[in-house]
Structures are given as C-alpha cells and as structure tokens.
Design a protein around this motif. Structure first.
Motif, PDB file in Angstrom:
ATOM      1  N   ILE A 215       0.873  -1.175   0.000  1.00  0.00           N
ATOM      2  CA  ILE A 215       0.000   0.000   0.000  1.00  0.00           C
ATOM      3  C   ILE A 215       0.909   1.224   0.000  1.00  0.00           C
ATOM      4  CG2 ILE A 215      -1.704   1.322   1.289  1.00  0.00           C
ATOM      5  CD1 ILE A 215      -2.881  -1.172   0.131  1.00  0.00           C
ATOM      6  N   ASP A 216       1.016   1.893  -1.132  1.00  0.00           N
ATOM      7  CA  ASP A 216       1.968   3.004  -1.230  1.00  0.00           C
ATOM      8  C   ASP A 216       1.342   4.315  -0.776  1.00  0.00           C
ATOM      9  OD1 ASP A 216       0.529   4.134  -3.412  1.00  0.00           O
ATOM     10  OD2 ASP A 216       1.684   2.959  -4.854  1.00  0.00           O
ATOM     11  N   THR A 217       2.200   5.337  -0.666  1.00  0.00           N
ATOM     12  CA  THR A 217       1.729   6.621  -0.134  1.00  0.00           C
ATOM     13  C   THR A 217       0.742   7.302  -1.067  1.00  0.00           C
ATOM     14  OG1 THR A 217       3.742   7.653  -1.018  1.00  0.00           O
ATOM     15  CG2 THR A 217       3.752   7.050   1.314  1.00  0.00           C
ATOM     16  N   ASP A 218       0.775   6.995  -2.357  1.00  0.00           N
ATOM     17  CA  ASP A 218      -0.192   7.592  -3.274  1.00  0.00           C
ATOM     18  C   ASP A 218      -1.572   6.971  -3.084  1.00  0.00           C
ATOM     19  OD1 ASP A 218      -0.440   9.595  -5.431  1.00  0.00           O
ATOM     20  OD2 ASP A 218      -1.157   7.885  -6.594  1.00  0.00           O
ATOM     21  N   LYS A 219      -1.622   5.733  -2.620  1.00  0.00           N
ATOM     22  CA  LYS A 219      -2.905   5.133  -2.269  1.00  0.00           C
ATOM     23  C   LYS A 219      -3.397   5.703  -0.939  1.00  0.00           C
ATOM     24  CE  LYS A 219      -2.314   0.731  -4.718  1.00  0.00           C
ATOM     25  NZ  LYS A 219      -2.116  -0.731  -4.581  1.00  0.00           N
ATOM     26  N   ILE A 220      -2.464   5.947  -0.016  1.00  0.00           N
ATOM     27  CA  ILE A 220      -2.845   6.497   1.289  1.00  0.00           C
ATOM     28  C   ILE A 220      -3.397   7.907   1.129  1.00  0.00           C
ATOM     29  CG2 ILE A 220      -1.988   7.161   3.577  1.00  0.00           C
ATOM     30  CD1 ILE A 220       0.127   4.917   3.256  1.00  0.00           C
TER      31      ILE A 220
ATOM     32  N   GLY B 282       6.660   3.750  -1.768  1.00  0.00           N
ATOM     33  CA  GLY B 282       6.421   4.789  -2.769  1.00  0.00           C
ATOM     34  C   GLY B 282       7.070   6.097  -2.400  1.00  0.00           C
ATOM     35  N   SER B 283       6.523   7.184  -2.915  1.00  0.00           N
ATOM     36  CA  SER B 283       7.140   8.500  -2.730  1.00  0.00           C
ATOM     37  C   SER B 283       7.065   8.946  -1.279  1.00  0.00           C
ATOM     38  CB  SER B 283       6.453   9.532  -3.632  1.00  0.00           C
ATOM     39  OG  SER B 283       5.108   9.702  -3.241  1.00  0.00           O
ATOM     40  N   SER B 284       8.010   9.788  -0.912  1.00  0.00           N
ATOM     41  CA  SER B 284       8.052  10.328   0.451  1.00  0.00           C
ATOM     42  C   SER B 284       7.046  11.459   0.563  1.00  0.00           C
ATOM     43  CB  SER B 284       9.458  10.849   0.754  1.00  0.00           C
ATOM     44  OG  SER B 284       9.456  11.621   1.938  1.00  0.00           O
ATOM     45  N   ARG B 285       6.109  11.326   1.489  1.00  0.00           N
ATOM     46  CA  ARG B 285       5.167  12.422   1.729  1.00  0.00           C
ATOM     47  C   ARG B 285       4.656  12.322   3.162  1.00  0.00           C
ATOM     48  NH1 ARG B 285       0.845  10.791  -2.912  1.00  0.00           N
ATOM     49  NH2 ARG B 285       2.787  10.914  -4.092  1.00  0.00           N
TER      50      ARG B 285
ATOM     51  N   ALA C 139      -8.390   7.886  -0.921  1.00  0.00           N
ATOM     52  CA  ALA C 139      -9.459   8.452  -1.748  1.00  0.00           C
ATOM     53  C   ALA C 139      -9.793   7.593  -2.957  1.00  0.00           C
ATOM     54  CB  ALA C 139      -9.085   9.865  -2.189  1.00  0.00           C
ATOM     55  N   ASN C 140      -8.775   7.120  -3.661  1.00  0.00           N
ATOM     56  CA  ASN C 140      -9.048   6.336  -4.870  1.00  0.00           C
ATOM     57  C   ASN C 140      -9.658   4.975  -4.557  1.00  0.00           C
ATOM     58  OD1 ASN C 140      -7.962   8.444  -6.328  1.00  0.00           O
ATOM     59  ND2 ASN C 140      -5.964   7.470  -6.606  1.00  0.00           N
TER      60      ASN C 140
ATOM     61  N   ALA D 120       0.968  11.489   4.318  1.00  0.00           N
ATOM     62  CA  ALA D 120       0.402  10.151   4.528  1.00  0.00           C
ATOM     63  C   ALA D 120       0.058   9.911   6.003  1.00  0.00           C
ATOM     64  CB  ALA D 120       1.339   9.083   3.981  1.00  0.00           C
ATOM     65  N   PRO D 121       1.004  10.065   6.939  1.00  0.00           N
ATOM     66  CA  PRO D 121       0.605   9.922   8.343  1.00  0.00           C
ATOM     67  C   PRO D 121      -0.353  11.020   8.796  1.00  0.00           C
ATOM     68  CG  PRO D 121       2.923  10.532   8.173  1.00  0.00           C
ATOM     69  CD  PRO D 121       2.469  10.168   6.808  1.00  0.00           C
ATOM     70  N   TRP D 122      -0.253  12.224   8.217  1.00  0.00           N
ATOM     71  CA  TRP D 122      -1.215  13.280   8.559  1.00  0.00           C
ATOM     72  C   TRP D 122      -2.637  12.837   8.240  1.00  0.00           C
ATOM     73  CZ3 TRP D 122       1.236  18.319   6.069  1.00  0.00           C
ATOM     74  CH2 TRP D 122       2.436  18.632   6.752  1.00  0.00           C
TER      75      TRP D 122
END
Length: 203
Positions: free
Chosen positions: A19-24, A80-83, A44-45, A86-88
């Motif tokens: 489950i990557d950060t873009d899914k989160i 996935g990408s660093s963001r 969301a998706n 995601a935890p927010w």
C-alpha cells in the motif's frame, strides 16, 4: 502531539501488501501544508467512485469500521514516494496505530514523528489479527505501548519491539519541537548569556 499510551478499539482489516503513499493520500491532495482536513481524502481512490460517492465494499466505508483507530495490513506499507501527508491523513481520519509485517523506512519514521504508532509483527500474526478485525465491534484489540504488547480479543498478548527513544517520545507526546522545548531552561540561559556578551546579535 497527543501522547500514546494504551489504545483499545475496533481494528480495520486491509488485507493488501505494498500500500503506497499515493494510495494512502493521492498526489492531488498534497497542495496543503495543513495537517488537518486530510482525513476525508485518506485512501481516496480506494474509498470513492469518480462521482465522489462511497464504494460500499471498501473497509473504511463500512459502518463498523468508520471510527477505527487501528489498521491491520500486510507487507511494505507506506512504500512509494516520500510524503508526510500520509501519516497526517491517517491521523486526521482517526487512525493512531498500524500493524503490518514491515513498513517503508521513510513512512515508518514519519509516523513516529506525527504520533502514529507503526508496529511490525510477523505475517502469520498479522493474519490472526486480520481475522480478529473482521469480527468488527465484537473483537476489540488493545495496543499497550507502555508494556509493548498487542492484546487480542481472546486475551492473548503479543509482544512487539520498538526503539526505546521512539517509545519514550510517543508515550510523552514529544515531536521534534517538543523534544527541543524540554531543554528550554538551558536554551534561555544560553541566550541570556549571549545577549549580554554579544548584544549586537540581537539588535
């Protein structure tokens, strides 16, 4: 940051790996630097149709899991990408703990810094907790950070490992700023001495 001591509640089962950060939190919601308001965009998706209506089969749209504070997943959660969003987003939705076999390093570190507890447990244990979670409100799970154990609905206690410093910070609600402010008297004392010795720095 809100301290994390003991949490008892309904766990939401998300039986998927990677489950990557873009899914989160999809990239289109990253324009804000506010930590609040992102919960409605979490997954969301996966949660919503293109017209914005809820997908009834997604776990967090099901009535018994709408207020889940614990999430059970499988390997490589948060890849996935660093963001930091995601935890927010997870925290703003209400999720304070994620249990999975392993996590992507950056997501793992960001979670601790934002008051979300990521717990690593073997796949077979996660599958048992997933089965517990599928029972919804009839099977509450307890996460006891003080004792570093997860308690299943049947009373079985499962120990988990956590870095002592990170455990201390979560138990006391200390983010990076909070850790610095623990030394406020020493900082104030230094600044007073420096102001007297080098007043031009404060002009």
């Amino acid at each position: 940051m809100t301290p994390f001591t003991t949490l008892t509640g309904v766990a939401a089962p998300l039986p998927a790996a990677n489950i990557d950060t873009d899914k989160i939190i999809p990239a289109r919601f990253l324009k804000t630097i506010q930590r609040t308001g992102l919960g409605k965009h979490l997954f969301a998706n996966m949660r919503y149709e293109e017209d914005g209506s809820e997908k009834p089969d997604f776990v967090l749209n099901q009535p018994k899991y709408r207020k889940s504070e614990i999430l059970i997943a499988f390997e490589n959660f948060g890849c996935g990408s660093s963001r930091e969003h995601a935890p927010w987003a997870l925290l703003d939705f209400g999720i304070r703990c994620i249990i999975a076999p392993d996590f992507a390093d950056i997501f793992y570190n960001n979670s601790f810094k934002n008051g979300v507890l990521p717990i690593k447990l073997p796949r077979e244990i996660c599958e048992k907790l997933m089965d517990d979670a599928r029972m919804g409100e009839n099977a509450r799970i307890t996460v006891d950070l003080e004792r570093s154990v997860v308690v299943r609905p049947n009373g079985e206690e499962i120990s988990f490992e956590i870095d002592p410093f990170r455990r201390h910070c979560l138990l006391n609600g200390l983010d990076d700023i909070g850790q610095t402010l623990q030394h406020k008297p020493a900082i104030d004392s230094f600044e007073a001495r420096q102001r007297a010795a080098q007043p031009w720095l404060y002009a």
